[in-house]
Design an enzyme around this catalytic site. Sequence first.
Site, PDB file in Angstrom:
ATOM      1  N   GLU A  90       0.806  -1.216   0.000  1.00 28.17           N
ATOM      2  CA  GLU A  90       0.000   0.000   0.000  1.00 28.17           C
ATOM      3  C   GLU A  90       0.842   1.270   0.000  1.00 28.17           C
ATOM      4  O   GLU A  90       1.987   1.273   0.427  1.00 28.17           O
ATOM      5  CB  GLU A  90      -0.874   0.005   1.253  1.00 28.17           C
ATOM      6  CG  GLU A  90      -1.855  -1.135   1.225  1.00 28.17           C
ATOM      7  CD  GLU A  90      -2.665  -1.220   2.495  1.00 28.17           C
ATOM      8  OE1 GLU A  90      -2.407  -0.465   3.437  1.00 28.17           O
ATOM      9  OE2 GLU A  90      -3.555  -2.071   2.533  1.00 28.17           O
ATOM     10  N   CYS A 338      -2.749   1.405   7.938  1.00 26.82           N
ATOM     11  CA  CYS A 338      -1.775   0.466   7.381  1.00 26.82           C
ATOM     12  C   CYS A 338      -2.329  -0.933   7.208  1.00 26.82           C
ATOM     13  O   CYS A 338      -2.844  -1.523   8.138  1.00 26.82           O
ATOM     14  CB  CYS A 338      -0.577   0.320   8.307  1.00 26.82           C
ATOM     15  SG  CYS A 338       0.151   1.838   8.766  1.00 26.82           S
TER      16      CYS A 338
HETATM   17  N1  SAH Z   1       7.034   0.094  11.588  1.00 28.98           N
HETATM   18  C1  SAH Z   1       7.061   1.518  11.704  1.00 28.98           C
HETATM   19  C2  SAH Z   1       6.250   2.249  10.649  1.00 28.98           C
HETATM   20  C3  SAH Z   1       4.909   1.744  10.247  1.00 28.98           C
HETATM   21  S1  SAH Z   1       3.408   2.137  11.036  1.00 28.98           S
HETATM   22  C4  SAH Z   1       6.619   1.930  13.080  1.00 28.98           C
HETATM   23  O1  SAH Z   1       6.268   1.093  13.865  1.00 28.98           O
HETATM   24  O2  SAH Z   1       6.713   3.111  13.383  1.00 28.98           O
HETATM   25  C5  SAH Z   1       3.116   3.831  11.118  1.00 28.98           C
HETATM   26  C6  SAH Z   1       2.425   4.212  12.422  1.00 28.98           C
HETATM   27  O3  SAH Z   1       1.060   3.763  12.498  1.00 28.98           O
HETATM   28  C7  SAH Z   1       3.127   3.637  13.642  1.00 28.98           C
HETATM   29  O4  SAH Z   1       3.217   4.623  14.633  1.00 28.98           O
HETATM   30  C8  SAH Z   1       2.181   2.539  14.057  1.00 28.98           C
HETATM   31  O5  SAH Z   1       2.392   2.197  15.385  1.00 28.98           O
HETATM   32  C9  SAH Z   1       0.844   3.172  13.762  1.00 28.98           C
HETATM   33  N2  SAH Z   1      -0.283   2.239  13.677  1.00 28.98           N
HETATM   34  C10 SAH Z   1      -0.308   0.967  13.263  1.00 28.98           C
HETATM   35  N3  SAH Z   1      -1.549   0.454  13.361  1.00 28.98           N
HETATM   36  C11 SAH Z   1      -2.317   1.445  13.847  1.00 28.98           C
HETATM   37  C12 SAH Z   1      -3.694   1.532  14.177  1.00 28.98           C
HETATM   38  N4  SAH Z   1      -4.520   0.511  14.041  1.00 28.98           N
HETATM   39  N5  SAH Z   1      -4.140   2.708  14.651  1.00 28.98           N
HETATM   40  C13 SAH Z   1      -3.300   3.772  14.807  1.00 28.98           C
HETATM   41  N6  SAH Z   1      -2.016   3.741  14.515  1.00 28.98           N
HETATM   42  C14 SAH Z   1      -1.519   2.586  14.047  1.00 28.98           C
END
Ligand code: SAH
Length: 355
Positions: A90, A338
């Site tokens: 994505e 994501c």
């Molecule tokens: N692996 C990296 C980048 C990818 S995720 C990281 O962990 O930072 C990007 C952001 O979205 C991260 O802060 C992650 O924790 C957050 N995220 C993932 N799933 C989420 C959800 N369901 N609701 C809100 N934030 C989420």
Amino acid sequence: MDNLHLASMDLAQLKALLAAWGEPGFRAGQVCAWLRKGARPQEMTNLPKALRQRLESLPYGGARIYDKRRSQKDGTVKYLFELEDGNLVEGVLMHYHYGNTLCISTQVGCRMGCAFCASTLEGCVRNLEPGEMLSFIHCASQDEPQADGSRTVTNIVLMGSGEPLDNYDNVLQFLRLVSAPAPEGMGISPRNISISTCGLVPQIWKFMEEAPHVTLSISLHAVDDESRSRIMPVNRRYGLSELLPAAKAYAEKTGRRVVFEYALIQGQNASKQDAARLAALLRGINCHVNLIPLNPVKERGLQGISRENAHQFAGWLTEKGVSATVRREMGADIEGACGQLRRRVLEARKGEDQP
Ligand code: SAH
């Protein structure tokens, strides 16, 4: 260099390749400039036909748009990109007053196992290559050209699926290629680039020495080791007492504010006391807190909080002298979070496969 795809090559690699083919020295710069514009060999019109054909025989390593959804609310575009091996990842193009930000994935899936995240549910399939990540920028730019001919993608965040620092070498090469001036790179300033990590501490130390000085975001999501380890397995390996000094050092070394992402989860980390503990934890770090009302993931059973309560939480932090904002919600109507669109498509495909 045998396995390296054309789209991932930097100028030095192209020079070596073309020298081995007996091409004159200036060709490498021409090919590099074309590649950074997203061109395929057959489009490289200032090259002799024989060279174009020879380049075409190499694996390219790019992406194409497989599916696209546009938010009726804010124009956010969610892309599903298809890689040459059929994998899907994505990307999201968001419109802001200062330009457009493309959110890029760095892996197909993820192996970090965060409890609230859809990207990690089926593990990591493979790392993305630099050329594939560059290709997402080209796809979005060609798909959404600007009326005035200016560049479509002005800002980049490595916040899609995957853990960028778990794909360290490819992400580093991508950052070099995207930020270097033409013809070597795409000329997007490191100031306009953010990378988000769940907290791979040794890689953060390495990254601050080796990478262009981009903004570092750290997904924090909790105020103590016990609760962070519960939702983010990486914390069992690198706890807060290692992570926070690395964050502080990054801010000092680069002169750039570190951003802490903090997803507010109902009943877990969103109380006034949590805000006070968060403020205490971050004292002395040049940082900003980006509050994210959790996007509920149906597979996980965790609930977010209202935007109103998120703003209240931000207020508690600001009172304690910590800079904090609530992230704008974008593309909520198109499964902006994501991994969600990819999961829907994979699930639908599974359904089709069944007799
Ligand atoms: N692996 C990296 C980048 C990818 S995720 C990281 O962990 O930072 C990007 C952001 O979205 C991260 O802060 C992650 O924790 C957050 N995220 C993932 N799933 C989420 C959800 N369901 N609701 C809100 N934030 C989420």
